[in-house]
Design a protein around this motif. Structure first.
Motif, mmCIF file in Angstrom:
data_model
loop_
_atom_site.group_PDB
_atom_site.id
_atom_site.type_symbol
_atom_site.label_atom_id
_atom_site.label_comp_id
_atom_site.label_asym_id
_atom_site.label_seq_id
_atom_site.Cartn_x
_atom_site.Cartn_y
_atom_site.Cartn_z
ATOM 1 N N PRO A 40 0.833 -1.214 0.000
ATOM 2 C CA PRO A 40 0.000 0.000 0.000
ATOM 3 C C PRO A 40 0.867 1.264 0.000
ATOM 4 O O PRO A 40 1.638 1.490 0.941
ATOM 5 N N ALA A 87 -5.493 7.503 -5.879
ATOM 6 C CA ALA A 87 -5.676 6.343 -4.999
ATOM 7 C C ALA A 87 -6.792 5.440 -5.487
ATOM 8 O O ALA A 87 -6.668 4.201 -5.461
ATOM 9 N N GLU A 88 -7.920 6.022 -5.934
ATOM 10 C CA GLU A 88 -9.050 5.202 -6.369
ATOM 11 C C GLU A 88 -8.712 4.411 -7.626
ATOM 12 O O GLU A 88 -8.963 3.200 -7.697
ATOM 13 N N ARG A 90 -5.768 3.712 -8.637
ATOM 14 C CA ARG A 90 -4.666 2.808 -8.300
ATOM 15 C C ARG A 90 -5.204 1.491 -7.732
ATOM 16 O O ARG A 90 -4.679 0.411 -8.035
ATOM 17 N N GLU A 91 -6.256 1.561 -6.906
ATOM 18 C CA GLU A 91 -6.836 0.352 -6.341
ATOM 19 C C GLU A 91 -7.493 -0.502 -7.418
ATOM 20 O O GLU A 91 -7.412 -1.733 -7.382
ATOM 21 N N ARG A 92 -8.159 0.150 -8.377
ATOM 22 C CA ARG A 92 -8.784 -0.622 -9.467
ATOM 23 C C ARG A 92 -7.713 -1.331 -10.293
ATOM 24 O O ARG A 92 -7.850 -2.507 -10.634
ATOM 25 N N ARG A 94 -4.726 -2.083 -9.312
ATOM 26 C CA ARG A 94 -4.077 -3.090 -8.471
ATOM 27 C C ARG A 94 -4.814 -4.430 -8.545
ATOM 28 O O ARG A 94 -4.204 -5.481 -8.733
ATOM 29 N N ALA A 95 -6.144 -4.398 -8.388
ATOM 30 C CA ALA A 95 -6.942 -5.626 -8.436
ATOM 31 C C ALA A 95 -6.803 -6.312 -9.783
ATOM 32 O O ALA A 95 -6.651 -7.540 -9.873
#
Length: 450
Positions: A40, A87-88, A90-92, A94-95
């Motif tokens: 993270p 950040a938002e 980046r999370e998508r 990442r998955a």
């Protein structure tokens, strides 16, 4: 996140794999940025890192090896930078990246498993000479060295050559041992099983532990001390001295490698003939040469015989086609090999190829040194049976002569007692078998009773 940027590591982890690809794919921005998607990061961490990456790429535009790739990455920086900054998003990403990597890892590992399976099916294992090449293929497919080695650890490695780095015993020492074993074979009526090698002489396999080696040596020495003074006792004592020097005190692997070296020397002209005439070793030729290696009378296993043939072929620079994987069983009578499971009796001399292990009751090769199921020493079991038969014969003769006191072996022990010696992984024991079913069979004439 460290402020220092590892340029050398970035080249190895990022630029080298990207350059090896057929086209530049920016679907994995974590890869291009050199970031771990499982960690993270904060927005500030990401921003500072991307500045360092871009500065490094600008410098790499002047390198001879990565100039084109670095220029393209700088030109398309928006495709891999922007998804990481927020950040938002980046999370998508990442998955998506983690799912894609799991799928890709499975595909890459499956590809490497296919490489190993192909070589295994061809050679009956993984030849040691091919390990480095397979490792390079795995790395090129995106599999790490650690992942490849973990899979390789589950395979049987074939040392396709003589020695595998171990120096064999000197030829004159190997010749001395072979001559003593040949004399023992003649004295024992042509017994190939116990005279194939020093290992067979002891009733052990070459991978026996030092403890089992010492125990087997002591058992054979004790049995020989009870023998009457004859030529067999002298030859056995000579062989025990060689065992002590070469196996107990020396390097046992050097002796085993010497057996393979002798077989290689014997087979080399035949291998070279096939190579010169056919340009390769065909599957039929390979099987015939493996059979010839097994029939040399040195007690080689099928895997060792294959290693010998493959090693000689490699020395000659010949291609080898081994065909299907075939295991063999050697006849204890004539020493000729047969395909395992194909027949119960030798086609040449009609000797039984299989026997029942006296320890576990399983069927195993009659010429085997130990039971492949439980590790029990078949050599010692045969000695015990022979001692029992000899004792029974003496007892019968004593009954005929009405002298039951003669029913003992030369050491004075009753012939009805036979030691089965140390077992593979089991405690040693003694087998008490009565010479007759009842004392009443002993004659009572002359006041003699059992």
């Amino acid at each position: 996140m460290s402020a220092a940027f590892d340029g050398s590591g970035y080249r190895q982890r990022v630029l080298a794999p990207l350059r090896a690809g057929s086209f530049l794919d920016t679907a994995d921005p974590f890869l291009i940025a050199g970031l771990d998607p499982t960690v993270p990061y904060t927005d500030s961490d990401i921003g500072a890192h991307l500045v360092r990456v871009l500065a490094f790429l600008q410098r790499e535009r002047n390198s001879a090896k990565y100039a084109t790739l670095a220029t393209e990455l700088v030109r398309r920086r928006g495709e891999w930078e922007e998804p990481l900054r927020d950040a938002e998003s980046r999370e998508r990403v990442r998955a998506h990246v983690l799912a894609a990597r799991r799928s890709g890892d499975a595909e890459r590992l499956a590809k490497v498993d296919g490489y190993l399976a192909t070589v295994r099916e061809r050679f009956g294992g993984i030849p040691a000479s091919r390990v480095d090449g397979l490792r390079r293929l795995a790395v090129a497919a995106g599999v790490t060295v650690e992942e490849f080695d973990a899979r390789l650890s589950r395979e049987q490695i074939i040392v396709d050559g003589v020695g595998g780095g171990v120096e064999p015993l000197a030829p004159e020492v190997r010749r001395q041992i072979a001559e003593r074993l040949a004399e023992l074979r003649a004295l024992r009526g042509g017994d190939r099983v116990s005279s194939a090698s020093l290992w067979a002489f002891l009733g052990l396999t070459p991978d026996a532990s030092p403890q089992r080696l010492a125990a087997a040596y002591a058992a054979v020495a004790a049995a020989n001390s009870r023998r009457p003074h004859d030529r067999e006792k002298t030859v056995t004592a000579d062989l025990l001295a060689l065992v002590s020097t070469r196996l107990v005190e020396g390097d046992p692997a050097a002796y085993t490698v010497g057996l393979m070296a002798d077989a290689a020397d014997e087979l080399r002209p035949a291998v070279e003939e096939h190579v010169v005439l056919d340009g390769e070793l065909t599957a039929v030729a390979f099987e015939g040469l493996v059979r010839a290696a097994l029939a040399t009378g040195r007690g080689l296993t099928a895997a060792q015989a294959k290693s010998v043939v493959l090693g000689v072929a490699r020395e000659l620079g010949a291609a080898v086609n081994v065909g299907g994987v075939v295991d063999y069983v050697v006849c204890p009578g004539c020493g000729r090999p047969e395909a395992a499971g194909a027949a119960r009796h030798c086609r040449y001399c009609d000797t039984d190829l299989y026997a029942t292990c006296p320890s576990c009751g399983s069927m195993t090769e009659a010429a085997a040194v130990v039971c492949r199921h439980c590790g029990h020493s078949l050599r010692q079991a045969r000695d015990a049976a022979e001692a029992l038969a000899a004792g029974t014969h003496r007892a019968d003769r004593a009954v005929e002569r009405r002298r039951p006191a003669d029913a003992s072996d030369p050491s004075g022990r009753p012939a009805a007692w036979a030691s089965d010696g140390p077992r593979g992984g089991c405690a040693g024991g003694r087998i008490a078998i009565p010479v007759t079913s009842s004392p009443s069979v002993w004659p009572r004439q002359g006041g003699i009773r059992a």
